[in-house]
Each structure stands twice: as C-alpha cells, then as structure tokens.
Design an enzyme around this catalytic site. Structure first.
Site, PDB file in Angstrom:
ATOM      1  N   SER A  99       0.806  -1.229   0.000  1.00  0.00           N
ATOM      2  CA  SER A  99       0.000   0.000   0.000  1.00  0.00           C
ATOM      3  C   SER A  99       0.833   1.271   0.000  1.00  0.00           C
ATOM      4  CB  SER A  99      -0.906   0.021   1.233  1.00  0.00           C
ATOM      5  OG  SER A  99      -0.155   0.199   2.409  1.00  0.00           O
ATOM      6  N   THR A 226      -2.327   3.441   2.874  1.00  0.00           N
ATOM      7  CA  THR A 226      -1.564   4.676   3.057  1.00  0.00           C
ATOM      8  C   THR A 226      -0.976   4.617   4.450  1.00  0.00           C
ATOM      9  OG1 THR A 226      -3.211   5.878   1.748  1.00  0.00           O
ATOM     10  CG2 THR A 226      -1.817   7.211   3.178  1.00  0.00           C
ATOM     11  N   THR A 244       1.832   7.108   0.195  1.00  0.00           N
ATOM     12  CA  THR A 244       0.930   6.062  -0.292  1.00  0.00           C
ATOM     13  C   THR A 244       1.222   5.674  -1.738  1.00  0.00           C
ATOM     14  OG1 THR A 244      -1.415   5.486  -0.492  1.00  0.00           O
ATOM     15  CG2 THR A 244      -0.789   7.673  -1.213  1.00  0.00           C
ATOM     16  N   ARG A 254      -4.305   9.291 -11.542  1.00  0.00           N
ATOM     17  CA  ARG A 254      -5.224   9.581 -10.415  1.00  0.00           C
ATOM     18  C   ARG A 254      -4.396   9.903  -9.166  1.00  0.00           C
ATOM     19  NH1 ARG A 254      -5.841   7.519  -4.967  1.00  0.00           N
ATOM     20  NH2 ARG A 254      -7.999   7.816  -4.328  1.00  0.00           N
ATOM     21  N   ASP A 257      -5.963  11.822  -1.755  1.00  0.00           N
ATOM     22  CA  ASP A 257      -5.872  12.887  -0.761  1.00  0.00           C
ATOM     23  C   ASP A 257      -4.469  13.062  -0.184  1.00  0.00           C
ATOM     24  OD1 ASP A 257      -6.119  10.340   0.356  1.00  0.00           O
ATOM     25  OD2 ASP A 257      -7.158  11.050   2.153  1.00  0.00           O
ATOM     26  N   THR A 277      -6.100   8.005   6.130  1.00  0.00           N
ATOM     27  CA  THR A 277      -5.937   6.866   5.239  1.00  0.00           C
ATOM     28  C   THR A 277      -7.342   6.442   4.821  1.00  0.00           C
ATOM     29  OG1 THR A 277      -6.028   5.269   7.066  1.00  0.00           O
ATOM     30  CG2 THR A 277      -3.845   6.055   6.432  1.00  0.00           C
ATOM     31  N   GLY A 278      -7.427   5.788   3.674  1.00  0.00           N
ATOM     32  CA  GLY A 278      -8.742   5.344   3.205  1.00  0.00           C
ATOM     33  C   GLY A 278      -9.132   6.037   1.918  1.00  0.00           C
TER      34      GLY A 278
END
Ligand code: GLY
Length: 377
Positions: A99, A226, A244, A254, A257, A277-278
């Site tokens: 990740s 991340t 990340t 792409r 955040d 994260t997410g």
C-alpha cells in the site's frame, strides 16, 4: 501567544535553558532572544507519535517499527519531521507492504505511482509529490520539495526529474513479484479498456478490486492503503507526513488525498495535526484534515474534531454507488489527530486500529468509529 508564565512553565523553562546552551549558535540566538519573560518553552508535553496501523507492522533491520523509530529519534532530539519520515521510510522500503512505496499496488496500466506530503509545524513549510514513478521513498522527495523549492507540489514526470537531479535513485519499476501478480489478476478480471460506460462503472474496475479484497487477495487496508504519521516533541513542535501508492489499480494519473494539504494531512503548530488513510476522494471533497485542525482550534478534542469531520463526510456521501445496503458509506476512511497538548485520537468510519508510541511504548489502539459494522454490510 499568551506570554503569562505559570510555575510549571517556569520550571520547564529553567530546565530547557540548559538544553538551549548546547544548541548550535544560530539556534541559541533564536531560543535565547529576549521576547517577554526570560523563559524559553511555553509548556512541555510528552513526546508522541501516532500513525495508521501499518506503522506497527513493517520493521527495519534493527527490528523497529515506524512509530518506534520516529519516537526514538524525537526523544533523541531529532527534528520531528525528519523522525517521522525516517519512520515511514521503513514502510515505503518494505516490499511486503502493498500500500505504500516500493511494492505498492500499481495503477491500471501496471505502473506504481506514489503520492506523499509533509508539513513542518514550526517552520510553517510543506511539500508534496503526486503520481511520482521510480522513487521508493516519495516522502523524502516531498521533504526535498519543501526544503529546496518555493513550491508545495510537484507531479508526475516533473517530480521524477526533480528527484533525479537531486540524486535520488530512479528505478525503472517499483513493482515486486507480489504487486505484479495482483495487478495481473485484476487485469484478467476487468474490462481491458478501463473506461467503462458511466452507467456500468460501479460494476467493473472498483467492484473487481473490492471482490479481490473480499476474497482475501488484497488486505482491505491496502486497497486505499496509506500511512499517515504525526508527532510532537517535548517543546510542542508538531509535524506530519503521509505517503501512499494510492488506490489500487487507479486510472493512471489519479491522485488521492495524501499529497493534498488539508486533505491527506494538515498541521498547524499552534493547534495540532491531522492526517488520513482510506478513500481519498471522500476526504478530498471535504478537506477533512483541515477541518479537524480547525475544529481543534475552536476547542474540540481530537476525538470530537475527527468525529465531526466523519459526520460531514457521511452527510456528503449521497451517490448510491457509494452506499452499502444500510445506506451508509461503503468505504473505509480513517483519521489520526493530535493536539498541542499531546492529546490524540484515531477516528474512523468503521471500527479500526491505529498505532501509538509514547513513553509507555508502542501499541495498537482502537479507533473511535462513527459507525458500527463494516463498509460492506
Ligand atoms: N488515501 C489514499 C488515497 O486515496 O490515495
């Protein structure tokens, strides 16, 4: 700044005067310059490092995790941001973490593109890189953007050129056998064009990726995986870093955040820090790290500040494709927040864990979730 001095400040100030005497000349001048009462430190806090749960997973050659490494450096007197970056470098360099950094899951074309940002509270500086290829440690390039340029964000080929000219090693491919194997599996299962009809986009790419999560091929945390890592030293200096490989199998280019100040990370040295994260898109729409720091500025605790941001995100999630059968967000999103007093919290849309290292040692703690159950319920 309130220059009134209480007894605790005075005692701490006396102790810190000895420390200041050992500082290099330029720093001593800064520290000892007269500015109100003859004390140096406003108040002392206990050093602390918090991060996403993967900050406890990868280990360096000495067996230290990211939060342990960062904490050790902070109490040893290192610059807080240098310490945090040394910590997340352990994960960036770990080929087993799919990740972050080297071995991160690649984009839809099979190319690993990395994002990172950092903020230095006391210096009020920041830097970031987005969609950078070939550099294992994007957090170090983000710091170089902060230190060496007048800019805050370099992207794509420009970011790589910048890194090359500063002497960073540029690799032709950051895939590992495992990340390549997972990309091939994703490719095999999806529409090769990757630009599906908008009416059916929820049923390809993303759904195949999430199915691979359900089948245990990809860890849920690694799909948007991340690490955000924030820390504070005994002087109350606060910094943060986020790094990340972004959304697994993303459209090339792409950017989530993580490299965007206010979204994946925000630090105000007078107030605190927050990072995430997410699902980056949900955070970008709401600039939630900035919101959390602003909430703390208005007096909220890290916990309440983060839950307020998650409520905002939930309220702004109205598209059916982003909702589960209970009408709640069908994605994971976590925040890590600490304030100037060294109080902290991990907040999440659904139950999760986060890493902490302080004088009591390193550990995983439960986040405070906004919702029960799981994103896929
Ligand atoms: N939070 C990481 C990403 O969405 O890219």
């Amino acid at each position: 700044m309130d220059r009134k001095m209480n007894r605790r400040d005075f005692v701490v100030g006396g102790a810190m005067a000895g420390v200041a005497a050992t500082l290099p000349g330029s720093l001593q001048a800064l520290e000892l310059a007269p500015r109100g009462p003859a004390v140096i430190v406003r108040s002392a806090v206990k050093p602390l490092v918090i991060s996403a749960a993967n900050g406890m997973r990868s280990r360096d050659a000495a067996g230290k995790s990211a939060v342990e490494k960062a904490y050790e450096m902070i109490v040893g007197g290192s610059d807080v941001l240098d310490a945090l970056i040394a910590g997340v470098n352990i994960i960036e360099l770990d080929p087993k973490d799919t990740s972050v950094g080297y071995g991160g899951l690649p984009n839809a074309d099979g190319v690993v593109q990395l994002d990172s940002s950092c903020m230095h509270g006391p210096l009020k500086r920041a830097g970031g890189v987005a969609a950078i290829e070939g550099v294992k440690t994007p957090s170090q390039v983000a710091r170089a953007v902060m230190n060496e340029t007048d800019n805050h964000l370099l992207v794509g080929a420009g970011a790589q050129d910048f890194a090359r000219r500063l002497g960073f090693e540029i690799l032709p491919d950051l895939n590992t056998p495992e990340s390549r194997r997972l990309w091939l599996e994703w490719k095999r299962r999806t529409d090769s064009e990757h630009y599906p009809d908008p009416k059916t986009r929820a049923t390809v790419g993303m759904q195949v990726g999430l199915q691979m999560v359900r089948e245990g091929l990809i860890e849920a945390e690694h799909y948007y995986g991340t690490i955000n890592c924030d820390g504070i030293n005994a002087r109350g200096d606060i910094c943060g870093v986020t790094t990340t490989s972004g959304l697994a199998f993303k459209i090339p280019g792409r950017t989530g955040d993580s490299p965007i100040l206010g979204a994946g990370l925000y630090v105000d040295n007078d107030i605190g820090a927050a990072g995430s994260t997410g699902r980056g898109e949900a955070n970008l729409y709401n600039l939630a790290s900035f919101l959390i720091v602003e909430n703390m500025r208005r007096g909220m605790t890290p916990k309440d500040a983060g839950l307020d941001a998650l409520r905002r995100i939930k309220a702004n999630t109205i598209e059916k494709r982003l909702l589960n059968s209970r009408g709640n967000p069908n994605f994971y999103l976590n925040f890590y927040a600490l304030n100037k007093r060294g109080e902290y919290a991990g907040l999440s849309m659904y139950p999760a864990r986060f890493a902490v290292c302080d004088e009591r040692g390193s550990r995983l703690e439960d986040t405070v979730p906004l919702l029960t159950g799981s994103a896929t319920d």
